[in-house]
Design a protein around this motif. Sequence first.
Motif, PDB file in Angstrom:
ATOM      1  N   ASP A 172       2.645   0.044  -8.471  1.00  0.00           N
ATOM      2  CA  ASP A 172       2.783  -1.006  -7.279  1.00  0.00           C
ATOM      3  C   ASP A 172       1.589  -1.865  -7.212  1.00  0.00           C
ATOM      4  OD1 ASP A 172       5.327  -0.056  -6.594  1.00  0.00           O
ATOM      5  OD2 ASP A 172       4.577   1.107  -5.051  1.00  0.00           O
ATOM      6  N   ALA A 173       0.557  -1.312  -7.181  1.00  0.00           N
ATOM      7  CA  ALA A 173      -0.849  -1.925  -7.118  1.00  0.00           C
ATOM      8  C   ALA A 173      -0.996  -2.795  -8.187  1.00  0.00           C
ATOM      9  CB  ALA A 173      -1.821  -0.840  -7.070  1.00  0.00           C
ATOM     10  N   THR A 174      -0.657  -2.551  -9.606  1.00  0.00           N
ATOM     11  CA  THR A 174      -0.753  -3.464 -10.517  1.00  0.00           C
ATOM     12  C   THR A 174      -0.148  -4.654 -10.441  1.00  0.00           C
ATOM     13  OG1 THR A 174      -1.415  -1.603 -11.927  1.00  0.00           O
ATOM     14  CG2 THR A 174      -0.823  -3.629 -13.022  1.00  0.00           C
ATOM     15  N   TYR A 218      -1.646 -13.564  -9.025  1.00  0.00           N
ATOM     16  CA  TYR A 218      -1.783 -14.649  -9.988  1.00  0.00           C
ATOM     17  C   TYR A 218      -0.646 -15.204 -10.709  1.00  0.00           C
ATOM     18  CZ  TYR A 218      -6.526 -12.774  -8.840  1.00  0.00           C
ATOM     19  OH  TYR A 218      -7.785 -12.448  -8.320  1.00  0.00           O
ATOM     20  N   GLY A 219       0.397 -14.992  -9.990  1.00  0.00           N
ATOM     21  CA  GLY A 219       1.557 -15.557 -10.494  1.00  0.00           C
ATOM     22  C   GLY A 219       2.307 -15.025 -12.198  1.00  0.00           C
ATOM     23  N   HIS A 275      -8.160  -6.706  -5.016  1.00  0.00           N
ATOM     24  CA  HIS A 275      -6.783  -6.603  -4.514  1.00  0.00           C
ATOM     25  C   HIS A 275      -6.092  -5.544  -5.047  1.00  0.00           C
ATOM     26  CE1 HIS A 275      -6.619 -11.142  -3.936  1.00  0.00           C
ATOM     27  NE2 HIS A 275      -7.259 -11.528  -5.190  1.00  0.00           N
ATOM     28  N   PHE A 276      -6.319  -4.737  -6.187  1.00  0.00           N
ATOM     29  CA  PHE A 276      -5.873  -3.380  -6.356  1.00  0.00           C
ATOM     30  C   PHE A 276      -5.947  -2.327  -5.409  1.00  0.00           C
ATOM     31  CE2 PHE A 276      -5.777   0.551  -8.320  1.00  0.00           C
ATOM     32  CZ  PHE A 276      -4.665   0.610  -9.265  1.00  0.00           C
ATOM     33  N   ARG A 277      -7.218  -2.342  -4.977  1.00  0.00           N
ATOM     34  CA  ARG A 277      -7.405  -1.154  -4.052  1.00  0.00           C
ATOM     35  C   ARG A 277      -6.535  -1.216  -2.626  1.00  0.00           C
ATOM     36  NH1 ARG A 277     -13.515  -1.628  -5.473  1.00  0.00           N
ATOM     37  NH2 ARG A 277     -13.910  -0.117  -7.050  1.00  0.00           N
ATOM     38  N   SER A 278      -6.745  -2.469  -2.242  1.00  0.00           N
ATOM     39  CA  SER A 278      -5.783  -2.804  -1.062  1.00  0.00           C
ATOM     40  C   SER A 278      -4.288  -2.463  -1.301  1.00  0.00           C
ATOM     41  CB  SER A 278      -6.092  -4.382  -0.577  1.00  0.00           C
ATOM     42  OG  SER A 278      -5.325  -4.704   0.424  1.00  0.00           O
ATOM     43  N   ALA A 279      -3.717  -2.892  -2.323  1.00  0.00           N
ATOM     44  CA  ALA A 279      -2.533  -2.713  -2.600  1.00  0.00           C
ATOM     45  C   ALA A 279      -2.394  -1.148  -2.916  1.00  0.00           C
ATOM     46  CB  ALA A 279      -1.820  -3.537  -3.799  1.00  0.00           C
ATOM     47  N   PHE A 280      -3.128  -0.357  -3.585  1.00  0.00           N
ATOM     48  CA  PHE A 280      -2.875   0.981  -3.593  1.00  0.00           C
ATOM     49  C   PHE A 280      -2.972   1.768  -2.413  1.00  0.00           C
ATOM     50  CE2 PHE A 280      -4.408   5.205  -4.718  1.00  0.00           C
ATOM     51  CZ  PHE A 280      -3.709   5.722  -5.945  1.00  0.00           C
ATOM     52  N   SER A 281      -3.846   1.434  -1.340  1.00  0.00           N
ATOM     53  CA  SER A 281      -3.658   1.943  -0.323  1.00  0.00           C
ATOM     54  C   SER A 281      -2.553   1.790   0.517  1.00  0.00           C
ATOM     55  CB  SER A 281      -5.201   1.651   0.440  1.00  0.00           C
ATOM     56  OG  SER A 281      -6.270   2.031   0.047  1.00  0.00           O
ATOM     57  N   ALA A 282      -1.931   0.615   0.400  1.00  0.00           N
ATOM     58  CA  ALA A 282      -0.792   0.330   1.228  1.00  0.00           C
ATOM     59  C   ALA A 282       0.507   0.789   0.628  1.00  0.00           C
ATOM     60  CB  ALA A 282      -0.654  -1.481   1.221  1.00  0.00           C
ATOM     61  N   SER A 283       0.442   1.143  -0.621  1.00  0.00           N
ATOM     62  CA  SER A 283       1.751   1.491  -1.374  1.00  0.00           C
ATOM     63  C   SER A 283       2.155   3.139  -0.579  1.00  0.00           C
ATOM     64  CB  SER A 283       1.418   1.784  -2.980  1.00  0.00           C
ATOM     65  OG  SER A 283       2.406   2.301  -3.377  1.00  0.00           O
ATOM     66  N   SER A 284       3.579   2.924  -0.439  1.00  0.00           N
ATOM     67  CA  SER A 284       4.140   3.962   0.075  1.00  0.00           C
ATOM     68  C   SER A 284       4.746   5.159  -0.962  1.00  0.00           C
ATOM     69  CB  SER A 284       5.478   3.813   0.938  1.00  0.00           C
ATOM     70  OG  SER A 284       6.383   2.766   0.230  1.00  0.00           O
ATOM     71  N   ALA A 285       4.607   4.747  -2.153  1.00  0.00           N
ATOM     72  CA  ALA A 285       4.954   5.489  -3.411  1.00  0.00           C
ATOM     73  C   ALA A 285       4.193   6.761  -3.334  1.00  0.00           C
ATOM     74  CB  ALA A 285       4.791   4.734  -4.646  1.00  0.00           C
ATOM     75  N   PRO A 286       4.707   8.019  -3.513  1.00  0.00           N
ATOM     76  CA  PRO A 286       4.247   9.208  -3.722  1.00  0.00           C
ATOM     77  C   PRO A 286       3.243   9.614  -4.524  1.00  0.00           C
ATOM     78  CG  PRO A 286       6.443   9.433  -4.398  1.00  0.00           C
ATOM     79  CD  PRO A 286       6.209   8.026  -4.007  1.00  0.00           C
ATOM     80  N   VAL A 287       2.111  10.421  -4.401  1.00  0.00           N
ATOM     81  CA  VAL A 287       1.157  11.023  -5.278  1.00  0.00           C
ATOM     82  C   VAL A 287       1.542  12.574  -5.337  1.00  0.00           C
ATOM     83  CG1 VAL A 287      -1.124  11.207  -6.162  1.00  0.00           C
ATOM     84  CG2 VAL A 287      -0.399   9.172  -5.071  1.00  0.00           C
ATOM     85  N   THR A 288       1.672  13.085  -6.307  1.00  0.00           N
ATOM     86  CA  THR A 288       2.069  14.501  -6.504  1.00  0.00           C
ATOM     87  C   THR A 288       1.123  15.019  -7.440  1.00  0.00           C
ATOM     88  OG1 THR A 288       3.896  14.186  -7.833  1.00  0.00           O
ATOM     89  CG2 THR A 288       4.300  14.126  -5.567  1.00  0.00           C
TER      90      THR A 288
END
Length: 346
Positions: free
Chosen positions: A22-24, A31-32, A68-81
């Motif tokens: 998600d973050a990537t 950047y389009g 950009h990556f860290r912000s998007a990683f923190s905001a992602s709702s995808a689970p980490v298991t």
Amino acid sequence: MFRALIFDWSGTLVDDLPPVLDATNHVLGVYGKPPMDREEFRVRFRLPYREFYEEVLPGVPLEELETHFRSAFSASSAPVTVLPHAREKLEWCRRHGIRCFVLTSMDADAFRGQLEEFGLAPYFEATYAGVLDKRERILGIIESHGIDPADCAFVGDMVHDIDTARHARITSVAVLTGYTHPAPLADALPDITVQDLDGLRRLLERPLARKAPVATVGALIEDEAGRYLMVKTHKWSHRWGIPGGKIKRGESSEDALRREIREETNLEIDEPRFVMVQDCIDSEEFQRPEHFLLLNYVARRISGEVVLNEEAEEFRWADAEEALRMDLNQPTRVLLTEVMRSTQQA
């Protein structure tokens, strides 16, 4: 059995690929660039990740991308298991007295959060996070913790993990549960490949009596001055020995000998003469318990200069008496002694 295991984190013990993807894709969108699906990402992504971003977003400063990556990683709702079998593998290591460590490129704050959330901290003697190039840290970890490289393996899911193990001259274990597609992992030639950590546990638990002996070939290679080629390798506890390796199915022993010598030393040999076969059963000098049938030869170098592959640390040409004073592994000492004895009787 290994006495120490250094684990990668993401894709090896924990599945955080969904929020990472998600973050990537968020970064690419800034950047389009078009998003990647999971399989494309697994084929293209690699460590150190600055190399990946130089390819997909050339010229963009890494610090800007990381923001950009860290912000998007923190905001992602995808689970980490926690990956299946990871906790069980760590429990197994604790029961068997195997020291465990983590070496990961993951952001240090995010790593510590996951380590605490999943309750895995008690399993590790030490952890190292935020390491962009693991090759720059692993030697220090081994030295500072007094780890014997012959008794250690690095367990990871990426080509960089295999390269890191090779850099430290320890065993590389590739697991297929994570970030890298199996094809690039196979191309990197890990020492051991397992489907998941349960496969590694079962491999290490496998009764030795049920494993067939492994047939190998090796040779004392003689140069024009009558000296023998000695090579030092981490696989034999950094002792000196002779080049050689396993016989492939359908390959004659002499063909295997010529191939292994070529691959490991760049030399062409002639006049191979069989000397003896040795049983080598669970040698404490070798990096893991194995039963080898060592087919030992002497041979003459006919061309080439020594170029070692990644299995060896250094080489030396030595006459027989000088070689016997070196720190030889036991099978090589037995072979050299037998060759000297037969030469004196001739």
